[in-house]
Design a protein around this motif. Structure first.
Motif, PDB file in Angstrom:
ATOM      1  N   ALA A 161       0.843  -1.192   0.000  1.00  0.00           N
ATOM      2  CA  ALA A 161       0.000   0.000   0.000  1.00  0.00           C
ATOM      3  C   ALA A 161       0.876   1.238   0.000  1.00  0.00           C
ATOM      4  O   ALA A 161       1.973   1.243   0.567  1.00  0.00           O
ATOM      5  N   TRP A 162       0.383   2.297  -0.650  1.00  0.00           N
ATOM      6  CA  TRP A 162       1.135   3.543  -0.739  1.00  0.00           C
ATOM      7  C   TRP A 162       0.188   4.715  -0.539  1.00  0.00           C
ATOM      8  O   TRP A 162      -0.988   4.683  -0.897  1.00  0.00           O
ATOM      9  N   GLN A 163       0.720   5.790   0.057  1.00  0.00           N
ATOM     10  CA  GLN A 163      -0.079   6.975   0.352  1.00  0.00           C
ATOM     11  C   GLN A 163       0.836   8.184   0.456  1.00  0.00           C
ATOM     12  O   GLN A 163       1.941   8.098   0.996  1.00  0.00           O
ATOM     13  N   ARG A 164       0.357   9.297  -0.073  1.00  0.00           N
ATOM     14  CA  ARG A 164       1.077  10.562   0.025  1.00  0.00           C
ATOM     15  C   ARG A 164       0.117  11.596   0.618  1.00  0.00           C
ATOM     16  O   ARG A 164      -0.963  11.848   0.057  1.00  0.00           O
ATOM     17  N   ILE A 165       0.503  12.176   1.739  1.00  0.00           N
ATOM     18  CA  ILE A 165      -0.305  13.173   2.429  1.00  0.00           C
ATOM     19  C   ILE A 165       0.282  14.544   2.129  1.00  0.00           C
ATOM     20  O   ILE A 165       1.418  14.842   2.526  1.00  0.00           O
ATOM     21  N   GLN A 166      -0.486  15.377   1.455  1.00  0.00           N
ATOM     22  CA  GLN A 166      -0.026  16.709   1.078  1.00  0.00           C
ATOM     23  C   GLN A 166      -1.232  17.609   0.877  1.00  0.00           C
ATOM     24  O   GLN A 166      -2.279  17.166   0.381  1.00  0.00           O
ATOM     25  N   ALA A 167      -1.071  18.850   1.289  1.00  0.00           N
ATOM     26  CA  ALA A 167      -2.159  19.817   1.165  1.00  0.00           C
ATOM     27  C   ALA A 167      -2.264  20.251  -0.293  1.00  0.00           C
ATOM     28  O   ALA A 167      -1.740  21.292  -0.701  1.00  0.00           O
ATOM     29  N   ALA A 168      -2.912  19.449  -1.100  1.00  0.00           N
ATOM     30  CA  ALA A 168      -3.011  19.722  -2.531  1.00  0.00           C
ATOM     31  C   ALA A 168      -3.872  20.950  -2.779  1.00  0.00           C
ATOM     32  O   ALA A 168      -4.978  21.065  -2.251  1.00  0.00           O
ATOM     33  N   GLY A 169      -3.344  21.885  -3.587  1.00  0.00           N
ATOM     34  CA  GLY A 169      -4.093  23.083  -3.953  1.00  0.00           C
ATOM     35  C   GLY A 169      -4.163  24.129  -2.873  1.00  0.00           C
ATOM     36  O   GLY A 169      -4.773  25.180  -3.089  1.00  0.00           O
ATOM     37  N   GLN A 170      -3.574  23.888  -1.692  1.00  0.00           N
ATOM     38  CA  GLN A 170      -3.647  24.861  -0.606  1.00  0.00           C
ATOM     39  C   GLN A 170      -2.271  25.335  -0.152  1.00  0.00           C
ATOM     40  O   GLN A 170      -2.153  26.036   0.833  1.00  0.00           O
ATOM     41  N   THR A 171      -1.237  24.957  -0.892  1.00  0.00           N
ATOM     42  CA  THR A 171       0.124  25.302  -0.496  1.00  0.00           C
ATOM     43  C   THR A 171       0.450  26.725  -0.928  1.00  0.00           C
ATOM     44  O   THR A 171       0.201  27.110  -2.064  1.00  0.00           O
ATOM     45  N   THR A 172       0.996  27.501  -0.019  1.00  0.00           N
ATOM     46  CA  THR A 172       1.474  28.847  -0.311  1.00  0.00           C
ATOM     47  C   THR A 172       2.952  28.929   0.021  1.00  0.00           C
ATOM     48  O   THR A 172       3.581  27.935   0.401  1.00  0.00           O
ATOM     49  N   LEU A 173       3.522  30.118  -0.108  1.00  0.00           N
ATOM     50  CA  LEU A 173       4.945  30.288   0.173  1.00  0.00           C
ATOM     51  C   LEU A 173       5.269  30.107   1.645  1.00  0.00           C
ATOM     52  O   LEU A 173       6.386  29.713   1.993  1.00  0.00           O
ATOM     53  N   ILE A 174       4.320  30.363   2.506  1.00  0.00           N
ATOM     54  CA  ILE A 174       4.610  30.304   3.942  1.00  0.00           C
ATOM     55  C   ILE A 174       3.648  29.394   4.699  1.00  0.00           C
ATOM     56  O   ILE A 174       3.800  29.234   5.910  1.00  0.00           O
ATOM     57  N   ARG A 175       2.664  28.782   4.053  1.00  0.00           N
ATOM     58  CA  ARG A 175       1.681  27.980   4.764  1.00  0.00           C
ATOM     59  C   ARG A 175       1.491  26.636   4.065  1.00  0.00           C
ATOM     60  O   ARG A 175       1.663  26.505   2.849  1.00  0.00           O
ATOM     61  N   ASN A 176       1.089  25.620   4.859  1.00  0.00           N
ATOM     62  CA  ASN A 176       0.695  24.301   4.354  1.00  0.00           C
ATOM     63  C   ASN A 176       1.786  23.650   3.499  1.00  0.00           C
ATOM     64  O   ASN A 176       1.513  23.064   2.457  1.00  0.00           O
ATOM     65  N   ARG A 177       2.991  23.755   3.958  1.00  0.00           N
ATOM     66  CA  ARG A 177       4.089  23.151   3.213  1.00  0.00           C
ATOM     67  C   ARG A 177       4.468  21.812   3.845  1.00  0.00           C
ATOM     68  O   ARG A 177       4.140  21.537   4.993  1.00  0.00           O
ATOM     69  N   GLY A 178       5.195  20.982   3.078  1.00  0.00           N
ATOM     70  CA  GLY A 178       5.638  19.691   3.562  1.00  0.00           C
ATOM     71  C   GLY A 178       4.771  18.567   3.033  1.00  0.00           C
ATOM     72  O   GLY A 178       3.715  18.775   2.430  1.00  0.00           O
ATOM     73  N   SER A 179       5.225  17.328   3.278  1.00  0.00           N
ATOM     74  CA  SER A 179       4.495  16.143   2.821  1.00  0.00           C
ATOM     75  C   SER A 179       4.893  14.950   3.673  1.00  0.00           C
ATOM     76  O   SER A 179       5.940  14.944   4.340  1.00  0.00           O
ATOM     77  N   ILE A 180       4.044  13.922   3.633  1.00  0.00           N
ATOM     78  CA  ILE A 180       4.307  12.654   4.310  1.00  0.00           C
ATOM     79  C   ILE A 180       4.045  11.545   3.294  1.00  0.00           C
ATOM     80  O   ILE A 180       2.962  11.487   2.701  1.00  0.00           O
ATOM     81  N   SER A 181       5.005  10.672   3.105  1.00  0.00           N
ATOM     82  CA  SER A 181       4.864   9.526   2.204  1.00  0.00           C
ATOM     83  C   SER A 181       4.951   8.247   3.020  1.00  0.00           C
ATOM     84  O   SER A 181       5.836   8.118   3.886  1.00  0.00           O
ATOM     85  N   ILE A 182       4.041   7.310   2.729  1.00  0.00           N
ATOM     86  CA  ILE A 182       3.968   6.051   3.477  1.00  0.00           C
ATOM     87  C   ILE A 182       3.947   4.901   2.477  1.00  0.00           C
ATOM     88  O   ILE A 182       3.216   4.940   1.482  1.00  0.00           O
ATOM     89  N   ARG A 183       4.744   3.873   2.753  1.00  0.00           N
ATOM     90  CA  ARG A 183       4.735   2.627   1.996  1.00  0.00           C
ATOM     91  C   ARG A 183       4.621   1.476   3.003  1.00  0.00           C
ATOM     92  O   ARG A 183       5.413   1.392   3.939  1.00  0.00           O
ATOM     93  N   LEU A 184       3.646   0.610   2.783  1.00  0.00           N
ATOM     94  CA  LEU A 184       3.419  -0.528   3.686  1.00  0.00           C
ATOM     95  C   LEU A 184       3.631  -1.822   2.922  1.00  0.00           C
ATOM     96  O   LEU A 184       3.006  -2.050   1.882  1.00  0.00           O
TER      97      LEU A 184
END
Length: 318
Positions: A161-184
């Protein structure tokens, strides 16, 4: 008064004691004399896992953590009960603002999920197992994810299983940055595909960057438009009506029947005595009426006369 001319450096060093010069030179190369490990890759305790499996397992048996200039990764080894080569594990990648001096020397790749990368990862994780991607849409508490399942020649069931957690469409220069990737990666010789997939639904993300810029989850969802409105009843369940609190089923009450009165016992049936046979014997005097006895079977002939006993003297009967 004119000043003295500057003394050359060589002349000054010549007057220093030899021991002081040797000590200064040796201090430049001071070391422990043993090799040292880098702090970018290290083993950490299970309670520091970035992602935690649901209650009931699989259990965490070890974690290898690696630091990068733009994030941190963990390879979380899980308990394995399978005949397929490989280790059950969760691979987690957190991309975000790493504190200066705490990261490593290289950067952590932060690319979206692609079919080619998933296929390459599955070939490495499941050698010799034919994995098929599921066509169904699934999601857990962190959003949608994908998975593939297969069965090995040994009969073991495997899922990836795979999953990527990211604030799609809501990322700005100073807000909602970063991501989490998971592989099971999971294989088991006793569990079904449904049971293994339940692990992906029960995962909990247990790490974050303490920074205002890092928020891969995005803005919290707005409440339902029907909340507090008319014509939209809210039940204490999932819309199927009231669901009582479930609990252990009480044991059925055993009714003990009242003791029955004992039926009167019938008197024992006495079989009639056989008719007496034999010669007529008179009872003794004064014993009651005379009972006639049936004659005994005897051969034909003249009757046998038995004389009566003599009367006692003075008896009124005779």
């Amino acid at each position: 008064m004119p000043g003295r001319p500057a003394e050359p450096l060589a002349s000054r060093l010549a007057r220093w004691p030899v021991a002081v010069v040797l000590l200064a030179v040796a201090g430049c190369g001071t070391g422990s004399g043993l090799p040292e490990t880098t702090g970018a890759v290290q083993a950490v305790e299970p309670h520091t896992a970035f992602v935690v499996p649901p209650p009931g397992g699989p259990a965490i048996v070890g974690i290898v953590e690696q630091r990068f200039v733009n994030g941190v990764s963990q390879d979380i080894a899980l308990s394995t009960a399978s005949r397929v080569a490989g280790q059950n594990a969760i691979a987690v990648r957190l991309v975000g603002p790493v504190r200066f001096g705490a990261g490593g020397q290289s950067a952590l790749p932060d690319r979206p999920i692609s079919a080619a990368s998933i296929a390459s990862d599955m070939r490495k994780a499941f050698p010799g197992v034919n994995m098929g991607r599921s066509p169904f849409y699934v999601q857990n508490r962190y959003g949608p994810f994908g998975y593939a399942a297969g069965r090995a020649a040994s009969g073991d069931v495997c899922i990836y299983a795979w999953q990527r957690i990211q604030a799609a469409g809501q990322t700005t220069l100073i807000r909602n940055r970063g991501s989490i990737s998971i592989r099971l990666r999971l294989c088991d010789s006793r569990q079904s595909e449904e049971r293994l997939l339940a692990v992906m639904y029960g995962l909990s993300v247990n790490a974050f960057f303490n920074d205002l810029q890092w928020n891969p989850y995005g803005a919290p969802p707005a409440p339902s438009a029907t909340l507090g409105g008319l014509g939209a009843p809210v039940y204490p369940a999932d819309g199927r009506g009231f669901q009582p609190v479930t609990g252990p089923t009480p044991a059925p009450v055993r009714r003990v029947a009242a003791p029955r009165a004992a039926a009167p016992r019938a008197a024992p049936v006495q079989e009639p005595l056989p008719e007496p046979v034999g010669p007529l014997v008179p009872p003794p005097p004064g014993s009651g009426p005379v009972r006639t006895l049936a004659p005994a079977a005897r051969p034909a002939g003249p009757p046998v006369i038995v004389p009566p006993p003599p009367c006692p003297e003075g008896s009124a009967v005779c």
